[in-house]
Design a protein around this motif. Structure first.
Motif, PDB file in Angstrom:
ATOM      1  N   SER A 164      10.403  10.384  40.083  1.00  0.00           N
ATOM      2  CA  SER A 164       9.111  10.774  39.509  1.00  0.00           C
ATOM      3  C   SER A 164       8.884  12.287  39.519  1.00  0.00           C
ATOM      4  N   TYR A 165       9.776  13.050  40.166  1.00  0.00           N
ATOM      5  CA  TYR A 165       9.654  14.505  40.205  1.00  0.00           C
ATOM      6  C   TYR A 165      10.675  15.203  39.305  1.00  0.00           C
ATOM      7  N   ILE A 166      11.597  14.446  38.715  1.00  0.00           N
ATOM      8  CA  ILE A 166      12.662  15.048  37.911  1.00  0.00           C
ATOM      9  C   ILE A 166      12.157  15.340  36.500  1.00  0.00           C
ATOM     10  N   LEU A 167      12.224  16.610  36.112  1.00  0.00           N
ATOM     11  CA  LEU A 167      11.760  17.033  34.798  1.00  0.00           C
ATOM     12  C   LEU A 167      12.764  16.664  33.709  1.00  0.00           C
ATOM     13  N   PRO A 168      12.296  16.493  32.464  1.00  0.00           N
ATOM     14  CA  PRO A 168      13.234  16.348  31.349  1.00  0.00           C
ATOM     15  C   PRO A 168      14.151  17.563  31.281  1.00  0.00           C
ATOM     16  N   PRO A 169      15.366  17.410  30.819  1.00  0.00           N
ATOM     17  CA  PRO A 169      16.331  18.523  30.836  1.00  0.00           C
ATOM     18  C   PRO A 169      15.805  19.816  30.233  1.00  0.00           C
ATOM     19  N   GLU A 170      15.055  19.741  29.130  1.00  0.00           N
ATOM     20  CA  GLU A 170      14.599  20.955  28.462  1.00  0.00           C
ATOM     21  C   GLU A 170      13.518  21.707  29.247  1.00  0.00           C
ATOM     22  N   ARG A 171      12.914  21.061  30.246  1.00  0.00           N
ATOM     23  CA  ARG A 171      11.853  21.711  31.024  1.00  0.00           C
ATOM     24  C   ARG A 171      12.342  22.175  32.401  1.00  0.00           C
ATOM     25  N   MET A 175      -3.307   6.109  47.040  1.00  0.00           N
ATOM     26  CA  MET A 175      -3.181   7.513  47.424  1.00  0.00           C
ATOM     27  C   MET A 175      -1.707   7.925  47.401  1.00  0.00           C
ATOM     28  N   ALA A 176      -1.404   8.985  46.654  1.00  0.00           N
ATOM     29  CA  ALA A 176      -0.033   9.463  46.570  1.00  0.00           C
ATOM     30  C   ALA A 176       0.405  10.027  47.918  1.00  0.00           C
ATOM     31  N   GLN A 177       1.656   9.825  48.246  1.00  0.00           N
ATOM     32  CA  GLN A 177       2.165  10.292  49.522  1.00  0.00           C
ATOM     33  C   GLN A 177       2.483  11.773  49.452  1.00  0.00           C
ATOM     34  N   LEU A 178       2.050  12.530  50.457  1.00  0.00           N
ATOM     35  CA  LEU A 178       2.253  13.963  50.466  1.00  0.00           C
ATOM     36  C   LEU A 178       3.721  14.298  50.648  1.00  0.00           C
ATOM     37  N   LEU A 179       4.183  15.292  49.905  1.00  0.00           N
ATOM     38  CA  LEU A 179       5.565  15.745  50.061  1.00  0.00           C
ATOM     39  C   LEU A 179       5.817  16.274  51.469  1.00  0.00           C
ATOM     40  N   SER A 180       4.819  16.935  52.045  1.00  0.00           N
ATOM     41  CA  SER A 180       4.992  17.512  53.369  1.00  0.00           C
ATOM     42  C   SER A 180       5.214  16.451  54.441  1.00  0.00           C
ATOM     43  N   ASN A 181       4.926  15.197  54.119  1.00  0.00           N
ATOM     44  CA  ASN A 181       5.166  14.108  55.074  1.00  0.00           C
ATOM     45  C   ASN A 181       6.518  13.437  54.876  1.00  0.00           C
ATOM     46  N   THR A 182       7.138  13.670  53.724  1.00  0.00           N
ATOM     47  CA  THR A 182       8.346  12.915  53.393  1.00  0.00           C
ATOM     48  C   THR A 182       9.570  13.765  53.136  1.00  0.00           C
ATOM     49  N   CYS A 183       9.382  15.091  52.929  1.00  0.00           N
ATOM     50  CA  CYS A 183      10.516  15.901  52.465  1.00  0.00           C
ATOM     51  C   CYS A 183      11.666  15.931  53.465  1.00  0.00           C
ATOM     52  N   SER A 184      11.370  15.813  54.750  1.00  0.00           N
ATOM     53  CA  SER A 184      12.426  15.917  55.750  1.00  0.00           C
ATOM     54  C   SER A 184      13.392  14.745  55.710  1.00  0.00           C
ATOM     55  N   ILE A 185      12.969  13.638  55.083  1.00  0.00           N
ATOM     56  CA  ILE A 185      13.839  12.460  55.037  1.00  0.00           C
ATOM     57  C   ILE A 185      14.423  12.229  53.655  1.00  0.00           C
ATOM     58  N   GLN A 186      14.164  13.151  52.709  1.00  0.00           N
ATOM     59  CA  GLN A 186      14.661  12.988  51.355  1.00  0.00           C
ATOM     60  C   GLN A 186      15.993  13.706  51.185  1.00  0.00           C
ATOM     61  N   SER A 187      16.991  12.972  50.746  1.00  0.00           N
ATOM     62  CA  SER A 187      18.296  13.574  50.473  1.00  0.00           C
ATOM     63  C   SER A 187      18.537  13.729  48.977  1.00  0.00           C
ATOM     64  N   VAL A 188      17.710  13.083  48.171  1.00  0.00           N
ATOM     65  CA  VAL A 188      17.776  13.223  46.711  1.00  0.00           C
ATOM     66  C   VAL A 188      16.351  13.400  46.203  1.00  0.00           C
ATOM     67  N   VAL A 189      16.221  13.975  45.019  1.00  0.00           N
ATOM     68  CA  VAL A 189      14.904  14.162  44.417  1.00  0.00           C
ATOM     69  C   VAL A 189      14.408  12.825  43.870  1.00  0.00           C
ATOM     70  N   VAL A 227      13.401  20.356  39.384  1.00  0.00           N
ATOM     71  CA  VAL A 227      11.949  20.259  39.570  1.00  0.00           C
ATOM     72  C   VAL A 227      11.288  21.618  39.335  1.00  0.00           C
ATOM     73  N   LEU A 228       9.956  21.596  39.308  1.00  0.00           N
ATOM     74  CA  LEU A 228       9.150  22.806  39.360  1.00  0.00           C
ATOM     75  C   LEU A 228       8.060  22.622  40.406  1.00  0.00           C
ATOM     76  N   GLY A 229       7.756  23.713  41.124  1.00  0.00           N
ATOM     77  CA  GLY A 229       6.630  23.665  42.034  1.00  0.00           C
ATOM     78  C   GLY A 229       5.320  23.685  41.278  1.00  0.00           C
ATOM     79  N   LEU A 230       5.246  24.486  40.246  1.00  0.00           N
ATOM     80  CA  LEU A 230       4.129  24.517  39.312  1.00  0.00           C
ATOM     81  C   LEU A 230       4.676  24.791  37.919  1.00  0.00           C
ATOM     82  N   PRO A 231       4.135  24.151  36.887  1.00  0.00           N
ATOM     83  CA  PRO A 231       4.625  24.375  35.529  1.00  0.00           C
ATOM     84  C   PRO A 231       4.075  25.662  34.937  1.00  0.00           C
ATOM     85  N   VAL A 273       5.336  13.602  35.042  1.00  0.00           N
ATOM     86  CA  VAL A 273       6.270  14.045  36.077  1.00  0.00           C
ATOM     87  C   VAL A 273       5.467  14.848  37.091  1.00  0.00           C
ATOM     88  N   HIS A 274       5.717  14.618  38.375  1.00  0.00           N
ATOM     89  CA  HIS A 274       4.974  15.309  39.419  1.00  0.00           C
ATOM     90  C   HIS A 274       5.650  16.640  39.760  1.00  0.00           C
TER      91      HIS A 274
END
Length: 336
Positions: free
Chosen positions: A18-25, A1-15, A205-209, A120-121
């Protein structure tokens, strides 16, 4: 089960990688125009003028913002508050709603879109559930927060009625027979609660593509934090929030039924460094209903642009086509 962003975002200082898009996107690679052209329509106006405004906006943009729509400001704000309360719950409380089935129709909580198959997520958690008929679905909704069923039950009824009213106006504007969109073309109503947590670097990142909505009509309550962008003439246009307004957009099925007269515009969601919560309502066809250009809108001089198909068949191909960057309507078009 993938971990929800809403549970982890407060402790993330970098992206996370697995969420980083290729430069052109990445969203920072494209110029975004300010929101000074997306039409704003007042529903409490002259009916004939209102119909003309809706049809024009739906032809040129596929989007418009709607004011004086009859849903109270208090309720518009309340659903966003309760939605945020849900995503703030402890992980074990939310976990029982988690699912990675991209086509699941019941009440389900997902991280990103199709986590297992994405390269990419996307920077979003979403809770989706059906809303109509209310008595058939409300027992599947969360009981915590305590006000969830009460607030979203009232909201879902009011927004569905508003969506059906807009479809009636579109029906009249297209010259279709009265009640054309009643029944199978608007039988379903699904709601999506989207949480876009603060992002350490929104340019990556993108929230939705980029995508178009596959249903009939969408009504978005986007609160007061911007993030939605619409593609117009190959340029992204920001759709900044207006107080107590819905963002309404034409979906793929309406484009087909209108034989291309109305436009299902591509759009995307960008992340930001602040918390963003939206509540989206989709008016959708039943899975077995036949979709085709309305016979009253086609003629020898204006032949049908699209084949006849069931909505269920389209749903099975839509997600794959969208993730692969293909136009999901391409294989439905009739070639001359």
């Amino acid at each position: 089960m993938a971990q929800l962003l809403s549970n982890t975002c407060s402790i993330q200082s970098v992206v996370p990688e697995s969420y980083i898009l290729p430069p052109e996107r990445r969203p920072g690679q494209h110029v975004v125009l300010p929101c000074n052209t997306i039409p704003v329509i007042d529903l409490d106006g002259n009916r004939n003028e209102l119909i003309q405004e809706i049809i024009k906006a739906s032809q040129e943009y596929g989007f418009f913002q709607l004011r004086n729509h009859g849903v109270s400001e208090e309720l518009m704000k309340d659903v966003l508050v309760v939605a945020k309360e849900f995503f703030d719950l402890p992980v074990e409380e939310k976990q029982r709603f988690c699912s990675e089935d991209p086509l699941e129709q019941a009440c389900s909580l997902k991280t990103s879109i199709d986590f297992a198959n994405e390269k990419v997520h996307f920077w979003r958690d979403t809770l989706r559930h059906n809303c109509h008929p209310l008595e058939e679905h409300i027992q599947q909704w969360p009981e915590n927060p305590a006000r969830y069923r009460e607030v979203f039950g009232l909201y879902s009824v009011e927004v569905r009625n508003l969506g059906l009213r807009i479809l009636d106006l579109i029906c009249e504007g297209l010259g279709l027979e009265a009640g054309y969109f009643k029944g199978g073309l608007s039988q379903g109503h699904m709601m999506s609660l989207n949480h876009y947590p603060p992002c350490p670097d929104p340019t990556l990142v993108l929230g939705l593509p980029k995508h178009g909505d596959p249903f009939t009509l969408t009504l978005l309550n986007q609160g007061d934090v911007p993030g939605l962008q619409v593609l117009k003439d190959e340029q992204w246009v920001a759709v900044d929030p207006l107080p107590n307004a819905f963002v309404v957009n034409i979906n793929h099925m309406l484009q087909i039924i209108s034989n291309g007269k109305l436009k299902s515009a591509y759009h995307r969601v960008v992340a930001s460094n602040v918390d963003r919560m939206t509540v989206v309502s989709f008016i959708r066809p039943s899975m077995d209903v036949l979709i085709e250009p309305s016979k009253s809108l086609v003629s020898e001089s204006n032949p049908p642009l699209y084949k006849c198909f069931t909505f269920g068949d389209f749903r099975r191909t839509y997600r794959t086509d969208t993730h692969e960057g293909k136009d999901p309507l391409e294989h439905l078009m009739i070639r001359s």
